[in-house]
Design a protein around this motif. Structure first.
Motif, short mmCIF file in Angstrom:
data_model
loop_
_atom_site.label_atom_id
_atom_site.label_comp_id
_atom_site.label_asym_id
_atom_site.label_seq_id
_atom_site.Cartn_x
_atom_site.Cartn_y
_atom_site.Cartn_z
N GLY A 42 0.78 -1.21 0.00
CA GLY A 42 0.00 0.00 0.00
C GLY A 42 0.82 1.27 0.00
N ALA A 43 2.14 1.14 0.05
CA ALA A 43 3.05 2.30 0.01
C ALA A 43 3.09 3.02 1.35
CB ALA A 43 2.68 3.26 -1.11
N ALA A 44 3.94 2.51 2.24
CA ALA A 44 4.09 3.10 3.58
C ALA A 44 4.87 4.41 3.51
CB ALA A 44 4.81 2.11 4.50
N ASP A 45 4.47 5.35 4.33
CA ASP A 45 5.03 6.70 4.31
C ASP A 45 6.34 6.78 5.11
OD1 ASP A 45 5.48 9.39 4.09
OD2 ASP A 45 3.86 10.00 5.45
N GLY A 46 7.45 6.60 4.42
CA GLY A 46 8.75 6.67 5.08
C GLY A 46 9.04 8.02 5.70
N LEU A 47 8.43 9.08 5.18
CA LEU A 47 8.65 10.42 5.72
C LEU A 47 7.97 10.61 7.06
CD1 LEU A 47 8.29 12.56 2.47
CD2 LEU A 47 10.38 12.22 3.82
N ALA A 48 7.04 9.73 7.43
CA ALA A 48 6.45 9.75 8.75
C ALA A 48 7.06 8.69 9.65
CB ALA A 48 4.93 9.53 8.66
N ILE A 49 7.48 7.57 9.07
CA ILE A 49 8.04 6.48 9.87
C ILE A 49 9.41 6.86 10.41
CG2 ILE A 49 8.81 4.08 9.79
CD1 ILE A 49 6.66 3.65 7.59
N VAL A 50 10.29 7.30 9.54
CA VAL A 50 11.60 7.83 9.95
C VAL A 50 11.61 9.28 9.46
CG1 VAL A 50 14.11 7.56 9.79
CG2 VAL A 50 12.62 5.54 9.73
N ALA A 51 11.14 10.15 10.31
CA ALA A 51 10.82 11.53 9.91
C ALA A 51 12.05 12.42 9.91
CB ALA A 51 9.78 12.11 10.86
N PRO A 52 12.30 13.13 8.80
CA PRO A 52 13.44 14.05 8.73
C PRO A 52 13.09 15.39 9.38
CG PRO A 52 12.29 14.04 6.65
CD PRO A 52 11.57 13.04 7.52
N VAL A 53 12.90 15.37 10.70
CA VAL A 53 12.42 16.57 11.40
C VAL A 53 13.40 17.72 11.33
CG1 VAL A 53 10.90 15.26 12.94
CG2 VAL A 53 13.30 15.62 13.59
N GLY A 54 14.66 17.42 11.03
CA GLY A 54 15.66 18.48 10.94
C GLY A 54 15.76 19.11 9.56
#
Length: 373
Positions: A42-54
């Motif tokens: 289903g295409a997991a959201d890597g930007l939320a799973i390992v979030a580049p908050v910096g």
């Protein structure tokens, strides 16, 4: 200089893995090694799973999703782990988790079916192969380590090949409604032969289709099931676990948190169930592609390109790390102006991890798993 897919794969993490194994003869030996491939359909959201908050552009693009990400466990560099992944954060602290970011297959369109086919088949294009990378891996392993099983209604493409494999769930009952299932359950309740088989099929269907349900306990039950099938001396040594529900077009915040809670409990239960065997287990978690940088009007994200993959287990070469050649999230840095740009192939991540895990020649592993590269 234009690089082929094979040269890209061999120049990445695979070289690092080879360098981390001085003196190894690179030949398979009888071991108690175990491998689990968890696919996030289903295409997991890597930007939320390992979030580049910096990343300076992250908060502006992600809004409330970025606020949630900021509450997660801080990883090295600019990244944070989704707050639902509490057990996985513990594995990271124990150097038993590695996150590879901005990774993708060679697929650049956004069809789930085509993307999953390429991830599993490991070919140069969708539907270019009728066997899969896990099935081809089995040919490199000693006979005692080839017992392979999928928790799935049929053998997934990733496990297909020249060697026999099995499935645990013979039927997912795709068209049966809850009333029919309840009636059949009652019918088989007193049948000593059919009741255990029916009950197992129903429960497996429920777990695989909704790992985030029941406050994540569905995932925990699925992890316990996987461990019970792998721990016995004659149990499976290679396993594929299908998970669905990762297509978060709307209401992503709550939906993704539930999915990740289920995945987190799945991995935690697998670790607990395997006991000391966890130290000889590699878990690979990957999805067909990622999701858009920007949030859409319904609080979700749409089909994207690059995502994040997870490597988990007690014997990782580079645990407690996030590896990424980070491209940035500013509009000009995005793929087609909308997606996280891929900077490394997911194939290189998988082949290097497998080569290290089994102490095999990385070049031979890549050529076997991805012969069309």
């Amino acid at each position: 200089m234009i690089l082929s897919r094979r040269s890209i794969i061999l120049s990445g993490i695979g070289v690092a893995a080879a360098g981390a194994l001085p003196g190894i003869a690179f030949a398979a030996a009888d071991t108690a090694k175990r491998l689990v491939f968890i696919i996030q359909r289903g295409a997991a959201d890597g930007l939320a799973i390992v979030a580049p908050v910096g990343d300076p552009a992250y908060a502006g693009a992600r809004g409330a999703l970025a606020e949630e990400a900021a509450t997660g466990t801080k990883l090295e560099g600019m990244f944070a782990l989704h707050p639902a992944l509490t057990s996985t954060a513990g594995l990271y602290a124990a150097k038993q988790a590695h996150f590879a970011h901005a990774v993708a297959t060679a697929y650049r369109d956004r069809s789930h079916f085509d993307g999953q086919n390429l991830l599993e088949g490991g070919g140069a294009r969708p539907y270019g192969r009728d066997d899969g990378w896990v099935g081809r891996l089995l040919t490199l392993l000693p006979a005692a380590e080839r017992e392979a099983l999928a928790i799935a209604p049929a053998v997934p493409l990733a496990l297909r090949g020249t060697l026999p494999v099995g499935t645990y769930a013979p039927s997912r009952l795709p068209q049966a409604d809850a009333d029919l299932i309840a009636r059949l359950s009652a019918l088989y309740a007193d049948d000593t032969l059919l009741h255990p088989l029916w009950d197992s099929a129903v429960k497996t269907q429920e777990l695989a289709s909704d790992i985030g349900g029941n406050n994540g306990r569905n995932g925990a039950d699925l992890g316990k099931l996987a461990a019970s099938l792998m721990l016995p001396e004659d149990g499976a040594r290679v396993m594929m676990v299908e998970t669905g529900g990762w297509d978060t077009h709307s209401g992503q915040r709550g939906r993704l948190a539930a999915q990740l809670r289920g995945l987190d409990q799945l991995v935690a239960a697998l670790q607990t169930g395997l006991g000391p065997a966890w130290n000889d287990t590699l878990v690979i978690v990957a999805t067909e592609f990622g999701r858009t940088v920007e949030v859409n009007g319904t609080g979700g994200t749409d089909h994207g390109t690059a995502s994040a993959a997870m490597l988990l287990g007690g014997g990782l070469a580079a645990g407690g790390k996030v590896s990424a050649d980070w491209p940035g999230l500013a509009a000009a840095a995005r793929y087609e102006g909308r997606d996280l740009k891929p900077t490394r192939s997911v194939e290189s991540v998988i082949s290097a991890a497998v080569a290290h895990h089994y102490a095999l020649d990385p070049v031979k592993v890549t050529a076997t798993l991805y012969p069309d590269a």
